[in-house]
Scaffold this motif. Structure first.
Motif, PDB file in Angstrom:
ATOM      1  N   VAL B 418       0.856  -1.183   0.000  1.00  0.00           N
ATOM      2  CA  VAL B 418       0.000   0.000   0.000  1.00  0.00           C
ATOM      3  C   VAL B 418       0.896   1.237   0.000  1.00  0.00           C
ATOM      4  CG1 VAL B 418      -1.622   1.360   1.366  1.00  0.00           C
ATOM      5  CG2 VAL B 418      -1.991  -1.090   1.082  1.00  0.00           C
ATOM      6  N   ALA B 419       0.598   2.171  -0.910  1.00  0.00           N
ATOM      7  CA  ALA B 419       1.390   3.394  -1.012  1.00  0.00           C
ATOM      8  C   ALA B 419       0.607   4.551  -0.423  1.00  0.00           C
ATOM      9  CB  ALA B 419       1.730   3.679  -2.472  1.00  0.00           C
ATOM     10  N   ILE B 420       1.301   5.352   0.401  1.00  0.00           N
ATOM     11  CA  ILE B 420       0.640   6.463   1.075  1.00  0.00           C
ATOM     12  C   ILE B 420       1.309   7.767   0.671  1.00  0.00           C
ATOM     13  CG2 ILE B 420       0.059   7.439   3.340  1.00  0.00           C
ATOM     14  CD1 ILE B 420       0.402   4.366   4.292  1.00  0.00           C
ATOM     15  N   LYS B 430       8.396  12.030  -2.721  1.00  0.00           N
ATOM     16  CA  LYS B 430       8.568  10.617  -2.371  1.00  0.00           C
ATOM     17  C   LYS B 430       7.193   9.954  -2.215  1.00  0.00           C
ATOM     18  CE  LYS B 430      13.070  10.405  -1.923  1.00  0.00           C
ATOM     19  NZ  LYS B 430      14.129  10.356  -0.941  1.00  0.00           N
ATOM     20  N   ILE B 431       7.253   8.668  -1.888  1.00  0.00           N
ATOM     21  CA  ILE B 431       6.049   7.902  -1.569  1.00  0.00           C
ATOM     22  C   ILE B 431       6.366   7.029  -0.360  1.00  0.00           C
ATOM     23  CG2 ILE B 431       4.432   6.125  -2.379  1.00  0.00           C
ATOM     24  CD1 ILE B 431       6.095   7.205  -5.208  1.00  0.00           C
ATOM     25  N   THR B 432       5.433   6.944   0.573  1.00  0.00           N
ATOM     26  CA  THR B 432       5.623   5.982   1.658  1.00  0.00           C
ATOM     27  C   THR B 432       5.003   4.662   1.247  1.00  0.00           C
ATOM     28  OG1 THR B 432       5.658   7.673   3.366  1.00  0.00           O
ATOM     29  CG2 THR B 432       5.053   5.438   4.065  1.00  0.00           C
ATOM     30  N   LEU B 433       5.820   3.615   1.299  1.00  0.00           N
ATOM     31  CA  LEU B 433       5.342   2.300   0.880  1.00  0.00           C
ATOM     32  C   LEU B 433       5.240   1.384   2.085  1.00  0.00           C
ATOM     33  CD1 LEU B 433       4.657   0.573  -1.684  1.00  0.00           C
ATOM     34  CD2 LEU B 433       6.990  -0.307  -1.528  1.00  0.00           C
ATOM     35  N   ASP B 435       4.648  -2.417   3.423  1.00  0.00           N
ATOM     36  CA  ASP B 435       4.583  -3.842   3.128  1.00  0.00           C
ATOM     37  C   ASP B 435       3.522  -4.447   4.047  1.00  0.00           C
ATOM     38  OD1 ASP B 435       4.958  -6.636   3.347  1.00  0.00           O
ATOM     39  OD2 ASP B 435       7.030  -6.450   2.638  1.00  0.00           O
ATOM     40  N   MET B 436       2.410  -4.917   3.472  1.00  0.00           N
ATOM     41  CA  MET B 436       1.258  -5.287   4.289  1.00  0.00           C
ATOM     42  C   MET B 436       1.483  -6.567   5.097  1.00  0.00           C
ATOM     43  SD  MET B 436      -1.081  -2.939   3.960  1.00  0.00           S
ATOM     44  CE  MET B 436      -2.769  -3.543   4.147  1.00  0.00           C
ATOM     45  N   SER B 437       2.412  -7.415   4.677  1.00  0.00           N
ATOM     46  CA  SER B 437       2.606  -8.631   5.468  1.00  0.00           C
ATOM     47  C   SER B 437       3.545  -8.377   6.651  1.00  0.00           C
ATOM     48  CB  SER B 437       3.129  -9.780   4.590  1.00  0.00           C
ATOM     49  OG  SER B 437       4.326  -9.410   3.961  1.00  0.00           O
ATOM     50  N   SER B 438       4.601  -7.585   6.430  1.00  0.00           N
ATOM     51  CA  SER B 438       5.544  -7.328   7.533  1.00  0.00           C
ATOM     52  C   SER B 438       5.161  -6.093   8.339  1.00  0.00           C
ATOM     53  CB  SER B 438       6.960  -7.151   6.973  1.00  0.00           C
ATOM     54  OG  SER B 438       7.035  -5.940   6.243  1.00  0.00           O
ATOM     55  N   GLY B 439       4.357  -5.217   7.736  1.00  0.00           N
ATOM     56  CA  GLY B 439       4.006  -3.979   8.398  1.00  0.00           C
ATOM     57  C   GLY B 439       5.068  -2.885   8.249  1.00  0.00           C
ATOM     58  N   GLU B 440       6.206  -3.237   7.657  1.00  0.00           N
ATOM     59  CA  GLU B 440       7.296  -2.264   7.474  1.00  0.00           C
ATOM     60  C   GLU B 440       6.915  -1.133   6.531  1.00  0.00           C
ATOM     61  OE1 GLU B 440      11.014  -4.088   6.235  1.00  0.00           O
ATOM     62  OE2 GLU B 440      10.714  -5.560   7.858  1.00  0.00           O
ATOM     63  N   GLN B 441       7.428   0.062   6.852  1.00  0.00           N
ATOM     64  CA  GLN B 441       7.190   1.213   5.978  1.00  0.00           C
ATOM     65  C   GLN B 441       8.517   1.834   5.577  1.00  0.00           C
ATOM     66  OE1 GLN B 441       2.908   2.836   7.640  1.00  0.00           O
ATOM     67  NE2 GLN B 441       4.579   4.242   7.303  1.00  0.00           N
ATOM     68  N   CYS B 442       8.573   2.357   4.354  1.00  0.00           N
ATOM     69  CA  CYS B 442       9.742   3.146   3.974  1.00  0.00           C
ATOM     70  C   CYS B 442       9.320   4.205   2.975  1.00  0.00           C
ATOM     71  CB  CYS B 442      10.838   2.255   3.390  1.00  0.00           C
ATOM     72  SG  CYS B 442      10.278   1.305   2.002  1.00  0.00           S
ATOM     73  N   MET B 443      10.124   5.277   2.921  1.00  0.00           N
ATOM     74  CA  MET B 443       9.798   6.360   2.009  1.00  0.00           C
ATOM     75  C   MET B 443      10.769   6.271   0.845  1.00  0.00           C
ATOM     76  SD  MET B 443       8.748   9.964   3.669  1.00  0.00           S
ATOM     77  CE  MET B 443       9.370  11.333   2.739  1.00  0.00           C
ATOM     78  N   LEU B 444      10.253   6.249  -0.361  1.00  0.00           N
ATOM     79  CA  LEU B 444      11.165   6.140  -1.503  1.00  0.00           C
ATOM     80  C   LEU B 444      10.623   6.861  -2.738  1.00  0.00           C
ATOM     81  CD1 LEU B 444      11.082   2.245  -2.139  1.00  0.00           C
ATOM     82  CD2 LEU B 444       9.245   3.690  -1.400  1.00  0.00           C
ATOM     83  N   SER B 445      11.476   6.997  -3.727  1.00  0.00           N
ATOM     84  CA  SER B 445      11.084   7.697  -4.955  1.00  0.00           C
ATOM     85  C   SER B 445      10.205   6.780  -5.797  1.00  0.00           C
ATOM     86  CB  SER B 445      12.328   8.073  -5.758  1.00  0.00           C
ATOM     87  OG  SER B 445      12.907   6.902  -6.295  1.00  0.00           O
ATOM     88  N   ALA B 446       9.536   7.368  -6.786  1.00  0.00           N
ATOM     89  CA  ALA B 446       8.659   6.583  -7.656  1.00  0.00           C
ATOM     90  C   ALA B 446       9.445   5.473  -8.340  1.00  0.00           C
ATOM     91  CB  ALA B 446       8.010   7.492  -8.693  1.00  0.00           C
ATOM     92  N   ASN B 447      10.629   5.804  -8.849  1.00  0.00           N
ATOM     93  CA  ASN B 447      11.418   4.783  -9.546  1.00  0.00           C
ATOM     94  C   ASN B 447      11.838   3.644  -8.628  1.00  0.00           C
ATOM     95  OD1 ASN B 447      11.217   6.005 -12.021  1.00  0.00           O
ATOM     96  ND2 ASN B 447      13.125   7.190 -11.785  1.00  0.00           N
ATOM     97  N   ASP B 448      12.241   4.001  -7.408  1.00  0.00           N
ATOM     98  CA  ASP B 448      12.640   2.953  -6.468  1.00  0.00           C
ATOM     99  C   ASP B 448      11.454   2.073  -6.078  1.00  0.00           C
ATOM    100  OD1 ASP B 448      15.174   3.855  -6.604  1.00  0.00           O
ATOM    101  OD2 ASP B 448      15.165   4.933  -4.676  1.00  0.00           O
TER     102      ASP B 448
END
Lengths: 454, 454
Positions: B418-420, B430-433, B435-448
Motif C-alpha cells: 500500500v502506497a501512502i 517521495k512515496i511511503t510504501l 509492506d502489508m505482510s511485515s508492516g514495514e514502511q519506507c519512504m522512496l522515490s517513484a522509480n525505487d
C-alpha cells in the motif's frame, strides 16, 4: 442413421487459427483489466426467468432464449390454456430459466446475492458469452462474447478516468489508433432544461451530428420540424457550432448552460475527467462530443464510445456512468460506471488492418519431429521429452507415413522447425533441423537444438 | 417490483478468489496441451437436437437442456396433440436446439463439417462448459467445464503414449501425486473370448476388483453366482491373482490369452505404451490394472484413469481409444484417442491438499495507493501510470474516505503493498510504501518503488 450435421443459425465454430486470434484479444483485455485492479467473476449461463424478464424491454423479453422445463413441462397448464395457444403468456409456465442476455443483469444479481462478501468499491470484470434470439445477419450472432468491466459502489470520477486509461492501454497494445468520444448525460439534460424541451434531446443530438454533412441551415430546419421553438434553436446555435479544443468547447457550453444546475455539474465532471487524463500520458485522442447519445435511458453521468480511426466499422467499445444498478433486485442506491469491449468488431479491425501479431502468440507448435518408424521414434522420445521440459511446444508425427504427408501437416500447422532423424543422425547422435521459412538445414545435438529454439 | 434474486439450482457463481484458482487450473492444462502440439477449438453452446439426440442413450436425451423455439412455438402442433400431452414426443416440435451435453459429440460434428479444412491427424483440445439436467447433488452440477483433448485420424500408439505424458506433466505441475491406471479393451475381450463368456466381462472385472477386500474364495463365489462355469473360473485364476510388475503381469496374461488374437493384440499394445513411456522420464507411476472397465461400449483399445494418491476423491482424469467417432454423422472409419481432465475434482484436491500456489498466479492487484483527496491524487496519477506501464497491477482507492476503510479494502483484496502520499511525501517528492505482510514502511522515490515491486 447418418444425418448431415449443421449448427444452429447465428452460431459459429472457432477453429484453431481463429482461437489463437480470439485468445490474443481476450488475454490482452484481461491483462489490462488486471493491471487496473479489476477482478474476474463468472456467472452461470442460465439465469431464472424472474431475474431476466422485464430487464430488457418487451423486445428483449422476446429475444431471450428460454429453456424448456425438464420432465412434464405441461404440468399445471389446463387443456383450455393449451388450446388457447397464448404462447407469450404460456412461456413462463413451460420455462423457468433462460440464457444470459448480457453481463449487466447477471452482475447486478451477483452483487445483490453476494453483497455481504463483497468489499466495495467492487471492481469486477467478466468475459463470457451471451445469447440473443436476434435475426442473424452479417456481424450479428446469436451467441457472442461480451467483455465488461464495472466499478460499483463508488461515485468518484477517478473511476471514469481509469476506464479511459484502460481503453487507451488496450488499443495501444492492439496497435489500433482510436478516438475516444466523451459526453455527459447531465450536459444533455442541461441543454434540454435550458431550451425547455426535455423530450427532444435525441432529436437535438441527431440533428447536430449532421452539421458537417448538411450544413447549419439544414440542421436548423430539422430542429424546427422536430418542433423546437425559434428561441430554442437560437439558444442552441453556440452548441451546434461548437468547436475548438475540449477546453474551448467546455467554455462555450458553460456559458450556455450557466443557469442549469445539472448542466453545470456535467461540465464540471467532464472537466475533471479531461484534466486528470492529462496527467496520465494518454496516447490516443479523447474529444468532447455532444452528439454522443448512447443509452440515454440508462446512463446518468459520463458516456463514452470508441471509434477506430483507420476503419469504418463504427463503435468498438463504449460505456458510461449509471445509478441504481441493483435497485430492481431490492438493493437501491448502488451507482457505478462500466464499459464493454466489442470483441467481434475488434477481431474484424485487427484482421482488416493486419494487426494480429505475426509470431504465434498463444500456443502454436514450434517443433515437429518427422516419424520414420519405431527405431527412430525410440531415439526421438527422450529428446522430445527434453524439448518439452525446456518449454518448447513440440510434437512427433504419430504415424510413419510418407514424408510428404508429414511435411504437409507441418506446413498446414505453420510449424517453424521440423526435426529429421534417420539412420545417420542416430549413428552420429545428432538431429537434422530444418528451418521451414528459410529452408536451411543443419545437423546438431539435442542440447544445441533446444538452445536454438527455446 | 423488487424480487429476491437466486440462481438456477445446480449452477454456481464464481467470485474473484475462485476465478484465480480456476484460471490456474485451466491455464495449466492449456499450457500442457499446447506443449504437446494440441490446438484449441470452440463450438457453440447450442447444437441442433438432431446433432444431440440419440447420442447419449434415452437417459441422456432426457437430461439434455432444450431451448424453447422462438415465436409461435405451438405452430404445426394440432390441438389434439397438445391435449394429448405426450411431452416426450412433443419436445422436438417445441424445441429444435439444445445445450451441449459433452464436448465429444460437438467435436465429432465439428470434424465432419470441417473435414476439408482439417489437416489430419487432428490434435484438438477444447475447454468449455457443458450442461446436464441431472439431479443436483454434492459435487454434481448442471453446468460444469470439461477439458478434453483428442487425436483423431491416427491409429499410432504414440498418441496413447503422449496422453500419458500429458497426464504426468499436468499433475507434476499441480504437485498432485497420482497413479495412472492403464487397461485395454482388447485384453478384456480376449479374456471373455477365452472363457467363452462375451457378456460377463463387467461381472468379471467387478469381482476381480474386490479381491483385496473379500479374498479369493469370495471372488470365485461371486463369479459362480454370476453364471460362470467352473472351468471358466479355473481359467481366470491367474488373472484374478495377477500381481508383480507391469512386465510380470503382461507375461502372465499373455500365457492365458495366447490363443485369443484380440487378446494378444491388446497385450502388444499395452507393452508398446509402457515400454515407450520408459524412455520419457514419467514422474508418476503407471500400472496395468485389468479391473479398469470404463466406457466399455465406447472404447476399443487403451483405457486409462487417474487417481490422486493423497485423496479419496476417485478418478480425476480418464480416457481411451475409440473407433468411428464420426460414423453417426456419415463419416466412417475415423478412429482416435482422447482424454478429459475433471476440473471440478482437481479443484477440490488442490484445495484439500493446500496445493494452490501461494503467490497469486493470475492477476491480483500488487499495489494500492491510498486516496487523501484531489491534491494527492493529482500527484499520484502520473506515478500510477508509470507503475502500470512497468507492468505492476495497481490501483488507487477511488474515494477519499477514512483510511481505515481503505486499508480494509486492501486487506480484503490481499494487496501486498500500500502506497501512502500525504503533504510530506509531496514536498519531498517521495512515496511511503507499506509492506502489508511485515508492516514495514519506507519512504522512496517513484522509480525505487517500481523497482522494488516489479
Amino acid at each position: 442413421m447418418a444425418n448431415k450435421p449443421s449448427i444452429p443459425k447465428g452460431t459459429r465454430d472457432f477453429g484453431p487459427k481463429e482461437m489463437v486470434k480470439r485468445n490474443y484479444i481476450f488475454d490482452t483485455i484481461k491483462e489490462v483489466y488486471s493491471l487496473f485492479g479489476f477482478q474476474q467473476i463468472e456467472t452461470p449461463s442460465m439465469e431464472t426467468l424472474q431475474t431476466l424478464m422485464g430487464k430488457y424491454g418487451d423486445e428483449g423479453d422476446k429475444l431471450l432464449f428460454k429453456i424448456l422445463n425438464s420432465g412434464d413441462y405441461f404440468k399445471g397448464i389446463t387443456d383450455e390454456e393449451l388450446v388457447g395457444r397464448n404462447t407469450l403468456k404460456l412461456q413462463t409456465r413451460l420455462s423457468e430459466k433462460g440464457l444470459r442476455y448480457d453481463l449487466t443483469v447477471p452482475f447486478a444479481r451477483y452483487v445483490v446475492m453476494h453483497r455481504d462478501e463483497i468489499q466495495f468499491p467492487f471492481k469486477r470484470y467478466q468475459i463470457q458469452p451471451v445469447w440473443r434470439a436476434d435475426r442473424p445477419q452479417k456481424g450479428r450472432y446469436r451467441e457472442f462474447y461480451q467483455c465488461d468491466a464495472d466499478v460499483v459502489g463508488s461515485e468518484s470520477l477517478l473511476n471514469e478516468v481509469e476506464l479511459m486509461q484502460i481503453i487507451d492501454t488496450v488499443f495501444v497494445k492492439f496497435g489500433i489508433r482510436v478516438q475516444i468520444k466523451l459526453n455527459n448525460r447531465k450536459i444533455l439534460s442541461g441543454i434540454a432544461e435550458i431550451i425547455g424541451e426535455q423530450d427532444k434531446i435525441v432529436h437535438i443530438t441527431t440533428a447536430i451530428d449532421k452539421l458537417e454533412k448538411i450544413g447549419l441551415e439544414k440542421v436548423n430546419e430539422e430542429l424546427a420540424s422536430a418542433g423546437l421553438s425559434e428561441q430554442a434553436i437560437m439558444q442552441l446555435q453556440p452548441i451546434i457550432q461548437l468547436n475548438g479544443t475540449n477546453e474551448q468547447k467546455l467554455d462555450t457550453i458553460s456559458k450556455v448552460l450557466a443557469k442549469s444546475e445539472i448542466g453545470v455539474k456535467g461540465i464540471e465532471e467532464s472537466k475533471y475527467i479531461l484534466d486528470s487524463l492529462k496527467k496520465t500520458g494518454l496516447k490516443n485522442d479523447i474529444i468532447l462530443d455532444l452528439t454522443l447519445a448512447r443509452g440515454l435511458n440508462y446512463y446518468t453521468g459520463a458516456i463514452f464510445e470508441v471509434k477506430a480511426l483507420d476503419s469504418e466499422i463504427g463503435s468498438i467499445t463504449g460505456g458510461g456512468r449509471y445509478d441504481n444498478l441493483t435497485g430492481i433486485f431490492g438493493m437501491p442506491g448502488l451507482s457505478g460506471v462500466g464499459m464493454s469491449f466489442g470483441a467481434d468488431r475488434i477481431y474484424d479491425v485487427l484482421n482488416a488492418l493486419d494487426l494480429f501479431p505475426k509470431k504465434s502468440v498463444c500456443g502454436a507448435t514450434q517443433l515437429m519431429f518427422v516419424n520414420f518408424g519405431e527405431k527412430e521414434t525410440d531415439y526421438i522420445l527422450p529428446i522430445l521429452d527434453k524439448a518439452r521440459k525446456a518449454g518448447i511446444r513440440s510434437e512427433i508425427f504419430p504415424d510413419a507415413v510418407k514424408i510428404k504427408k508429414q511435411m504437409n501437416y507441418a506446413n498446414a500447422k505453420s510449424i517453424p522447425y521440423v526435426a529429421i532423424v534417420g539412420e545417420n543422425e542416430i549413428k552420429e547422435e545428432k538431429i537434422t533441423l530444418k528451418d521451414m521459412s528459410s529452408g536451411e538445414q543443419c545437423m546438431l545435438s539435442a542440447n544445441d537444438l533446444i538452445d536454438k529454439i527455446v
